[in-house]
Design an enzyme around this catalytic site. Structure first.
Site, PDB file in Angstrom:
ATOM      1  N   ARG A 325       0.833  -1.213   0.000  1.00 21.91           N
ATOM      2  CA  ARG A 325       0.000   0.000   0.000  1.00 21.91           C
ATOM      3  C   ARG A 325       0.862   1.255   0.000  1.00 21.91           C
ATOM      4  O   ARG A 325       0.480   2.268  -0.601  1.00 21.91           O
ATOM      5  CB  ARG A 325      -0.976   0.002   1.174  1.00 21.91           C
ATOM      6  CG  ARG A 325      -1.986   1.140   1.089  1.00 21.91           C
ATOM      7  CD  ARG A 325      -3.077   1.041   2.132  1.00 21.91           C
ATOM      8  NE  ARG A 325      -4.171   0.174   1.774  1.00 21.91           N
ATOM      9  CZ  ARG A 325      -5.275   0.575   1.122  1.00 21.91           C
ATOM     10  NH1 ARG A 325      -5.399   1.834   0.740  1.00 21.91           N
ATOM     11  NH2 ARG A 325      -6.239  -0.273   0.850  1.00 21.91           N
ATOM     12  N   GLU A 728      -9.536   6.489   7.159  1.00 19.66           N
ATOM     13  CA  GLU A 728      -8.096   6.678   7.006  1.00 19.66           C
ATOM     14  C   GLU A 728      -7.680   7.917   6.215  1.00 19.66           C
ATOM     15  O   GLU A 728      -6.689   8.564   6.574  1.00 19.66           O
ATOM     16  CB  GLU A 728      -7.487   5.429   6.353  1.00 19.66           C
ATOM     17  CG  GLU A 728      -7.516   4.219   7.247  1.00 19.66           C
ATOM     18  CD  GLU A 728      -7.123   2.959   6.501  1.00 19.66           C
ATOM     19  OE1 GLU A 728      -6.133   2.325   6.890  1.00 19.66           O
ATOM     20  OE2 GLU A 728      -7.810   2.599   5.523  1.00 19.66           O
TER      21      GLU A 728
END
Length: 789
Positions: A325, A728
């Protein structure tokens, strides 16, 4: 509102149950102390309390282990070592490498060696201190750059690329290279790790665990006990914070409690005190990043070679996906014509680092945001202009390094709106003038964007289930696979079901997340909690709505198309209706099932890791923040003066919850980048191991001006009511604070030098950057390779 308030069918109109700023479903319980956490559960009679005996060295082997003093300690009932585990001994969540207990090799300070059960918690803690352990110690590997040189990896490296990046950089008119070290972060959830295991029949176990992933705890407890998964039930009503620290790291304590409960036949509670929780649980991964970039005289990127290196600690844990990621987000909001991104997963002798809000995305974004500032100083332009120049655009400038097309790109418009609403240009001019007349205090300003991909990058996790019951009094019970850690997930899902059935939210009771109600759940992570569980709950509600509508149509002699639900009533004509309660009772009397499961899986996503190509994300969440800071160039101290945020949540399901998440995420991100410093000594011992020596942001660190607005645009993808994830993405808006600090330091050299500033940007680091910038400014400007002086 009281939980015991009677239901009526004359409740206030509920049209638009979503989109309203409804209070958190447990808010009153939180502030009144009535909310039940794992440690608050009424314990069964004769419950025992566990404590863990751990290593005091970071690398080596156990030469001898004498536990006679432990056994002889007051109150000790049981003690288990590695050889006492009847089933699996490695509980690595994806890859092996996480032994529940060790009998030989030591890989970090605080590694569990044995576990004790005693009649009181204090007795258990005192008992483990009486172990006599002799070690054969070795020098630990603690430096990530050395680990990279030695290729000490927990998992193989990975590469994404598009075009010939080295050639593009070499051929560019201007070139730069740089490196940065990013610190990790302690989760600092208010509720520490806790588990209560209660034995059940047939070798079963009921486990109460403060976990973001009940199904994984269920599976691992079953494996260590060597029983089928169906014998284990995990119950999780709420957590006092998680932030990723309870995605995998809750499992060891549940497994140890369950082992002792199985061995003794009594309930066992294991709760880590803060002084143990901090050294024994994983953190956000520290990262070491590098770039080599080529760009033109206007500052437009032509090519980039980027390397992101995660310090993973001693085991893989979730590091493979976390570094992936980071790689997925090393471009952030910017199109790079030719790009190569390498990701490394380094092993060091510390606790294994793990998931944390953003899951590697923040660490990846930081290197390209550094590059934007560095390019701007090199070509003599405002950093915002360089950022806007490099944003993803239309055809030909819309392909990511992993070959996903950036569709429905809102950032150019969003940034333009924030630039105007925050008076960025006027403030930039005012700050330049202010800095010229202030020799000691210097102000800085930065606007940074966020483009964050939403979906688990492990494809099979993008699924969810729900269970919905309607009772004959019209009350509704809802269960789904997501976990509530204070983020408002239950509140949003409750609103979704109320909207779907056109009933008052007060009708709906959400019960604890339990593995015997909704099986095989994914962790509540990756900002996907509402996207997945909200859709699953809605699908269950639609199924029940259809059944009731068919029943009403049949019993009232109406067409199914004429039946509609509105404001706690079910209508079959303009003049005929019954209450929702009456409709539920009618369905029951006509033998219509009032229980349904719902299921959802995210569409469109795929990723071929071998080719490093695909569409790993269903959509992107966007946002931007303007931060203004002032620094004292004599001490390195600083303040954040003002923050303006414009963030994209699609069509907000609950503006109050969403704004709260944005504010909290930003402040937590600011803490990561400024004050929260993890420190290990040369022996691998965590020295920042308590609130006394680890500084999270306080309320006094909130900027005096803190303005948050939601960008008004529905999600173009078919998400739940066209909303977007919010957990997030706001965390990374805090990069603007770090960039503003660099801007203030750069003013010492009339914005011609881009200072090095590793994170956390503590006052000490800021002061060192100030002195280095002054020295460089007086000794000659640092030039870009190939640039003009």
């Amino acid at each position: 509102m009281h939980d015991s308030a009677p239901l009526t069918d004359s409740t206030t109109n509920t049209t638009g149950a979503t989109g309203l700023p409804r209070a958190h479903e447990s808010a009153t319980k939180h502030v009144s102390g009535q909310a039940t956490y794992v440690d608050d559960i009424v314990e069964p009679r004769d419950t025992l309390y566990a404590a863990v005996g751990v290593s005091s060295i970071s690398r080596g082997h156990i030469r001898s282990l004498d536990l006679s003093g432990v056994w002889a300690s007051e109150g000790v009932v049981d003690l288990l070592e590695l050889s006492d585990i009847p089933g699996h001994t490695d509980i690595g969540p994806v890859f092996p490498g996480d032994p529940l207990l060790t009998a030989d090799e030591i890989r970090f300070v605080g590694q569990p060696i044995f576990v004790v059960a005693a009649t009181t918690e204090l007795q258990a803690r005192r008992a483990v201190q009486r172990a006599v352990i002799e070690y054969e110690a070795r020098e630990p590997l603690l430096d990530v750059t050395r680990a990279l040189q030695e290729q000490a990896f927990v998992r193989p490296s990975h590469r994404m690329q598009r075009g010939d990046a080295p050639a593009a950089v070499d051929d560019a008119p201007l070139r730069l290279d740089a490196e940065q070290h990013l610190g990790g972060q302690e989760h600092f959830y208010l509720e520490g790790q806790a588990a209560l295991a209660v034995p059940a029949e047939d070798g079963g176990m009921l486990v109460y665990s403060s976990t973001q992933h009940p199904s994984e705890v269920q599976k691992l407890v079953a494996e260590v006990l060597n029983v089928p998964v169906n014998r284990i039930t995990v119950d999780m009503r709420r957590m006092g914070g998680g932030f990723g620290g309870k995605e995998t790291q809750a499992a060891p304590w549940a497994c140890l409690a369950a082992l002792l409960a199985s061995s003794t036949g009594k309930a066992v509670k294991l709760r880590l005190p803060r002084c143990d929780d901090m050294p024994m649980t994983g953190k956000r991964h520290p990262f070491y990043n590098r770039y080599r970039i080529g760009f033109d005289l206007q500052g437009r990127l032509l090519g980039a070679q980027i390397t992101v290196t995660g310090n993973c600690g001693h085991s893989p844990d979730l590091s493979d996906a976390i570094v992936d990621r980071a790689m997925f987000h090393a471009d952030n909001a910017y199109y790079i014509p030719a790009v190569r991104i390498d990701g490394h997963r380094c092993m060091t002798h510390t606790v294994s680092h793990t998931a944390f809000r953003g899951f590697g995305g923040p660490q990846g974004m930081m290197i390209i945001e550094r590059a934007m500032d560095d390019i701007a100083r090199t070509v003599g332009r405002d950093p915002l202009d360089v950022r806007k120049l490099n944003l993803y655009g239309g055809p030909g400038r819309d392909l990511t390094p992993y070959h996903q097309q950036v569709e429905h790109n809102l950032l150019p418009e969003l940034i333009e709106q924030l630039e105007v609403s925050s008076d960025y240009r006027q403030r930039r001019n005012e700050i330049r003038e202010w800095n010229r007349s202030n020799p000691v205090l210097k102000r800085g300003l930065a606007l940074t964007p966020v483009k964050f991909g939403i979906s688990f990058t492990v494809q099979h996790l993008n699924q969810a289930g729900a269970l919905l019951h309607i009772y004959t009094d019209g009350s509704i019970q809802l269960n789904h696979g997501g976990t509530e850690m204070g983020q408002g997930l239950h509140t949003k899902v409750l609103q979704i079901v109320a909207e779907t059935l056109s009933v008052a939210p007060e009708r709906i009771q959400i019960t604890a997340t339990r593995t015997d109600k909704v099986p095989n759940t994914s962790p509540t992570a990756a900002s996907s909690g509402t996207d997945l569980n909200g859709q699953a709950a809605r699908n269950a509600a639609l199924e029940l709505k259809q059944r009731i509508a068919l029943c009403v149509a049949e019993q009232k002699g109406a067409e199914i198309g004429a039946v509609r639900f509105d404001n706690n009533r079910v209508h079959w004509s303009d003049s005929d209706s019954i209450s929702f309660t009456e409709a539920a009772e009618l369905a029951y009397l006509n033998r219509v099932s009032l229980s349904a499961t719902g299921y959802y899986r995210t569409p469109k996503i795929w990723y071929d890791r071998e080719q490093a190509k695909g569409r790993p994300f269903f959509y992107f969440a966007n946002g931007a923040a303007v931060s203004e800071v002032v620094i004292d160039t004599l001490t390195g101290e600083y303040r954040v003066l003002a923050v303006d945020i414009l963030h994209d949540v699609g069509r907000s399901l609950n503006p109050a919850v969403d704004i709260g998440q944005i504010e909290g995420g930003f402040i937590q991100g600011m803490g990561w980048l400024t004050t929260e410093e993890l420190k290990w000594n040369a022996q691998g011992q965590l020295v920042s191991n308590s609130p006394a020596n680890y500084k999270i942001p306080a309320i006094s660190d909130t900027p005096p001006r803190f303005k948050v607005e939601l960008f008004k645009r529905d999600n173009a993808e078919e998400t739940i009511y066209n909303s977007k994830a919010v957990g997030e993405p706001p965390f990374m808006l805090a990069i603007s604070v770090w960039s503003a600090l660099r801007d203030a330091i750069s003013s010492l050299a009339d914005y011609r030098i881009s200072p090095d500033l590793d994170t956390p940007a503590t006052p000490e680091r800021v002061l060192r950057a100030v002195m280095a910038t002054r020295d460089a400014s007086s000794g000659g400007l640092k030039q870009a390779d190939g640039g003009e002086p």
